[in-house]
Design a protein around this motif. Structure first.
Motif, PDB file in Angstrom:
ATOM      1  N   ASN A   1       0.885  -1.433  -0.040  1.00 22.24           N
ATOM      2  CA  ASN A   1      -0.242   0.262  -0.058  1.00 22.24           C
ATOM      3  C   ASN A   1       0.813   1.179   0.087  1.00 22.24           C
ATOM      4  OD1 ASN A   1      -2.494  -1.238  -0.015  1.00 22.24           O
ATOM      5  ND2 ASN A   1      -2.659  -1.020   1.928  1.00 22.24           N
ATOM      6  N   SER A   2       0.264   2.365  -0.389  1.00 20.48           N
ATOM      7  CA  SER A   2       0.882   3.704  -0.481  1.00 20.48           C
ATOM      8  C   SER A   2       0.368   4.363   0.726  1.00 20.48           C
ATOM      9  CB  SER A   2       0.462   4.283  -1.520  1.00 20.48           C
ATOM     10  OG  SER A   2       0.970   3.560  -2.749  1.00 20.48           O
ATOM     11  N   TYR A   3       1.137   5.296   1.492  1.00 25.43           N
ATOM     12  CA  TYR A   3       0.743   6.051   2.603  1.00 25.43           C
ATOM     13  C   TYR A   3       1.284   7.596   2.447  1.00 25.43           C
ATOM     14  CZ  TYR A   3       0.630   1.404   4.433  1.00 25.43           C
ATOM     15  OH  TYR A   3       0.557  -0.076   4.254  1.00 25.43           O
TER      16      TYR A   3
ATOM     17  N   GLU B   1       2.897   9.425   4.062  1.00 24.59           N
ATOM     18  CA  GLU B   1       4.200   9.523   5.016  1.00 24.59           C
ATOM     19  C   GLU B   1       5.261   8.731   4.283  1.00 24.59           C
ATOM     20  OE1 GLU B   1       2.452   7.686   8.716  1.00 24.59           O
ATOM     21  OE2 GLU B   1       4.117   6.188   8.529  1.00 24.59           O
ATOM     22  N   PHE B   2       6.504   9.148   4.446  1.00 29.43           N
ATOM     23  CA  PHE B   2       7.539   8.369   4.050  1.00 29.43           C
ATOM     24  C   PHE B   2       7.555   7.017   4.463  1.00 29.43           C
ATOM     25  CE2 PHE B   2      12.251   7.236   3.939  1.00 29.43           C
ATOM     26  CZ  PHE B   2      12.165   7.163   2.640  1.00 29.43           C
ATOM     27  N   PHE B   3       7.737   5.871   3.416  1.00 24.89           N
ATOM     28  CA  PHE B   3       8.102   4.460   4.122  1.00 24.89           C
ATOM     29  C   PHE B   3       9.361   4.218   4.145  1.00 24.89           C
ATOM     30  CE2 PHE B   3       5.090   0.380   3.569  1.00 24.89           C
ATOM     31  CZ  PHE B   3       5.804  -0.258   4.194  1.00 24.89           C
ATOM     32  N   SER B   4       9.749   4.188   5.282  1.00 24.42           N
ATOM     33  CA  SER B   4      11.266   4.158   5.358  1.00 24.42           C
ATOM     34  C   SER B   4      11.697   2.825   4.864  1.00 24.42           C
ATOM     35  CB  SER B   4      11.756   4.058   7.143  1.00 24.42           C
ATOM     36  OG  SER B   4      12.831   3.563   7.019  1.00 24.42           O
ATOM     37  N   TYR B   5      12.904   2.724   4.259  1.00 25.41           N
ATOM     38  CA  TYR B   5      13.356   1.514   3.604  1.00 25.41           C
ATOM     39  C   TYR B   5      13.654   0.684   4.452  1.00 25.41           C
ATOM     40  CZ  TYR B   5      13.921   4.526  -0.368  1.00 25.41           C
ATOM     41  OH  TYR B   5      13.780   5.666  -1.757  1.00 25.41           O
ATOM     42  N   LYS B   6      13.931   0.819   5.543  1.00 23.43           N
ATOM     43  CA  LYS B   6      14.298   0.109   6.679  1.00 23.43           C
ATOM     44  C   LYS B   6      12.890  -0.889   7.217  1.00 23.43           C
ATOM     45  CE  LYS B   6      18.979   1.357   7.918  1.00 23.43           C
ATOM     46  NZ  LYS B   6      19.912   2.115   9.010  1.00 23.43           N
ATOM     47  N   THR B   7      11.819   0.232   7.419  1.00 25.28           N
ATOM     48  CA  THR B   7      10.652  -0.319   7.818  1.00 25.28           C
ATOM     49  C   THR B   7      10.268  -1.368   6.698  1.00 25.28           C
ATOM     50  OG1 THR B   7       9.986   1.828   8.564  1.00 25.28           O
ATOM     51  CG2 THR B   7       8.208   0.231   8.241  1.00 25.28           C
ATOM     52  N   GLU B   8      10.415  -1.084   5.575  1.00 21.07           N
ATOM     53  CA  GLU B   8      10.080  -2.071   4.360  1.00 21.07           C
ATOM     54  C   GLU B   8      10.793  -3.432   4.721  1.00 21.07           C
ATOM     55  OE1 GLU B   8       9.374  -1.056   0.003  1.00 21.07           O
ATOM     56  OE2 GLU B   8      11.689  -1.492   0.363  1.00 21.07           O
ATOM     57  N   LEU B   9      12.170  -3.126   4.848  1.00 17.87           N
ATOM     58  CA  LEU B   9      12.963  -4.237   5.078  1.00 17.87           C
ATOM     59  C   LEU B   9      12.408  -5.244   6.017  1.00 17.87           C
ATOM     60  CD1 LEU B   9      15.675  -5.827   4.327  1.00 17.87           C
ATOM     61  CD2 LEU B   9      16.492  -4.151   6.099  1.00 17.87           C
TER      62      LEU B   9
ATOM     63  N   LYS C   1       1.738  -1.986 -17.563  1.00 18.50           N
ATOM     64  CA  LYS C   1       1.030  -0.525 -17.567  1.00 18.50           C
ATOM     65  C   LYS C   1      -0.366  -0.374 -17.186  1.00 18.50           C
ATOM     66  CE  LYS C   1       0.675   0.725 -22.213  1.00 18.50           C
ATOM     67  NZ  LYS C   1       0.337  -0.523 -23.113  1.00 18.50           N
ATOM     68  N   ASN C   2      -1.214  -1.507 -17.673  1.00 17.47           N
ATOM     69  CA  ASN C   2      -2.497  -1.428 -17.324  1.00 17.47           C
ATOM     70  C   ASN C   2      -3.199  -1.921 -16.105  1.00 17.47           C
ATOM     71  OD1 ASN C   2      -3.002  -0.235 -19.879  1.00 17.47           O
ATOM     72  ND2 ASN C   2      -3.071  -2.250 -21.066  1.00 17.47           N
ATOM     73  N   ARG C   3      -2.181  -2.250 -15.288  1.00 22.61           N
ATOM     74  CA  ARG C   3      -2.313  -2.769 -13.998  1.00 22.61           C
ATOM     75  C   ARG C   3      -2.613  -1.874 -13.131  1.00 22.61           C
ATOM     76  NH1 ARG C   3       2.123  -6.832 -11.629  1.00 22.61           N
ATOM     77  NH2 ARG C   3       2.113  -8.340 -13.206  1.00 22.61           N
ATOM     78  N   ASN C   4      -3.538  -1.923 -11.923  1.00 19.10           N
ATOM     79  CA  ASN C   4      -3.587  -1.052 -10.595  1.00 19.10           C
ATOM     80  C   ASN C   4      -2.256  -1.100 -10.099  1.00 19.10           C
ATOM     81  OD1 ASN C   4      -4.489   0.956  -9.018  1.00 19.10           O
ATOM     82  ND2 ASN C   4      -6.070  -0.416  -8.265  1.00 19.10           N
ATOM     83  N   LYS C   5      -1.533  -0.499 -10.345  1.00 16.29           N
ATOM     84  CA  LYS C   5       0.072  -0.575  -9.650  1.00 16.29           C
ATOM     85  C   LYS C   5       0.047  -0.450  -8.022  1.00 16.29           C
ATOM     86  CE  LYS C   5       2.718   0.383 -13.930  1.00 16.29           C
ATOM     87  NZ  LYS C   5       3.757   1.464 -14.279  1.00 16.29           N
ATOM     88  N   ASP C   6       0.901  -1.192  -7.506  1.00 13.61           N
ATOM     89  CA  ASP C   6       1.145  -1.063  -6.071  1.00 13.61           C
ATOM     90  C   ASP C   6       2.356   0.135  -5.861  1.00 13.61           C
ATOM     91  OD1 ASP C   6       3.463  -2.254  -5.843  1.00 13.61           O
ATOM     92  OD2 ASP C   6       2.438  -4.166  -6.014  1.00 13.61           O
ATOM     93  N   ARG C   7       2.600   0.144  -4.451  1.00 16.69           N
ATOM     94  CA  ARG C   7       3.602   1.306  -4.084  1.00 16.69           C
ATOM     95  C   ARG C   7       5.025   0.853  -4.925  1.00 16.69           C
ATOM     96  NH1 ARG C   7       7.436   1.662  -0.304  1.00 16.69           N
ATOM     97  NH2 ARG C   7       6.804  -0.624   0.475  1.00 16.69           N
TER      98      ARG C   7
END
Ligand code: TMP
Length: 206
Positions: free
Chosen positions: A57-59, A61-69, A148-154
Motif C-alpha cells: 500500500n501507499s501512505y 508519509e515516507f515509508f522508510s526503506y528499513k521499515t520495508e525491510l 502498465k494497465n495494472r492498478n499498480k502498487d507502491r
C-alpha cells in the motif's frame, strides 16, 4: 528421491513470474507429481498476507526503506516457520520470490547495506536454500510496459532507474551463482517455457 524440492522464480515486476510458476506446476502435474505447495513472497500465510498488504500500500508519509525491510523479513519468518520448514521434506515448494528479491530490491533498489540483510537472514534463522532459482531477466522498459494497465502498487510505481538498479543486482548475484538459472524473458514466452522445462527435467533426473 531428492530430499528437498524447493524452486523459486525471481525477476522484476512484469518479468512473467506468475505465468512461469503456473507452468512449473503444470509440468510437475504432467509428470505425476502432485505433492506441491505454491507460495509467494511477501505472503503465503494469514499474517504474512496482511504484511504483504502493508508493504504494497501507499501512505501519506515516507515509508522508510528499513521499515520495508523489517516487514519483508517478518513476513518471510512467518512463511518459513509455518509453511516452508514443516513441509519441505514432503512437498515440492514452488515460490514466486524468496530471499534473492531482498538482495535485488532492498540492496540494489533501496541501497540497504548487505550486512543488514545478512544479519536479518541469521536473525530469522533462514537456513533453507532453494534447489533451483529461475531468474527471469527482463529489461525494465519491457517489464513496466507489460504491467502498465495494472492498478499498480507502491513498489510497481517506482521509477525505471529503480528497476534498472534492481535488475543490475539480480544479474550481479546470478552471474556468480550456478544455482541461479538466468533466462532471457524479454520476448518469446514459448522459448522461456522450453528453457524452464529443460531446467526442471535435468533437476528431476539428476
Ligand atoms: P509481487 O508479488 O507482485 O511480485 O509483489 C511483491 C513486491 O514486493 C515486488 O514489488 C517486489 C517486492 N519485494 C521486495 O522488495 N523485497 C523482497 O524481499 C520481496 C520478497 C519482494
Amino acid at each position: 528421491m531428492k530430499l528437498n524440492k524447493f524452486i523459486v522464480v525471481e525477476g522484476i515486476d512484469g518479468s512473467g513470474k506468475t505465468t512461469i510458476c503456473n507452468y512449473i506446476i503444470y509440468l510437475l502435474k504432467c509428470w505425476n507429481i502432485n505433492n506441491i505447495i505454491r507460495t509467494h513472497e511477501p505472503g503465503g500465510t494469514i499474517l504474512a498476507e496482511k504484511i504483504r498488504n502493508l508493504i504494497k500500500n501507499s501512505y501519506k508519509e515516507f515509508f522508510s526503506y528499513k521499515t520495508e525491510l523489517l516487514l519483508l523479513y517478518a513476513a518471510r519468518l512467518q512463511l518459513l516457520d509455518n509453511i516452508i520448514k514443516p513441509n519441505i521434506k514432503d512437498y515440492w515448494i514452488i515460490s514466486d520470490r524468496y530471499d534473492l528479491s531482498s538482495y535485488a530490491y532492498q540492496i540494489g533498489g533501496r541501497g540497504i547495506q548487505k550486512k543488514d540483510i545478512l544479519f536479518l537472514q541469521k536473525f530469522i534463522n533462514n537456513n533453507i536454500i532453494p534447489n533451483i532459482v529461475i531468474y527471469l531477466d527482463v529489461n525494465p522498459l519491457i517489464g513496466l510496459q507489460r504491467i502498465k494497465n495494472r492498478n499498480k502498487d507502491r513498489i510497481e510505481k517506482e521509477s525505471i532507474k529503480f528497476f534498472t538498479n534492481v535488475r543490475k543486482y539480480y544479474l550481479k548475484i546470478a552471474n556468480n551463482n550456478n544455482m541461479i538459472k538466468i533466462i532471457d524473458a524479454n520476448n518469446n514466452l514459448s522459448n522461456v517455457k522450453l528453457l524452464v522445462k529443460k531446467i526442471l527435467f535435468n533437476f528431476i533426473k539428476s
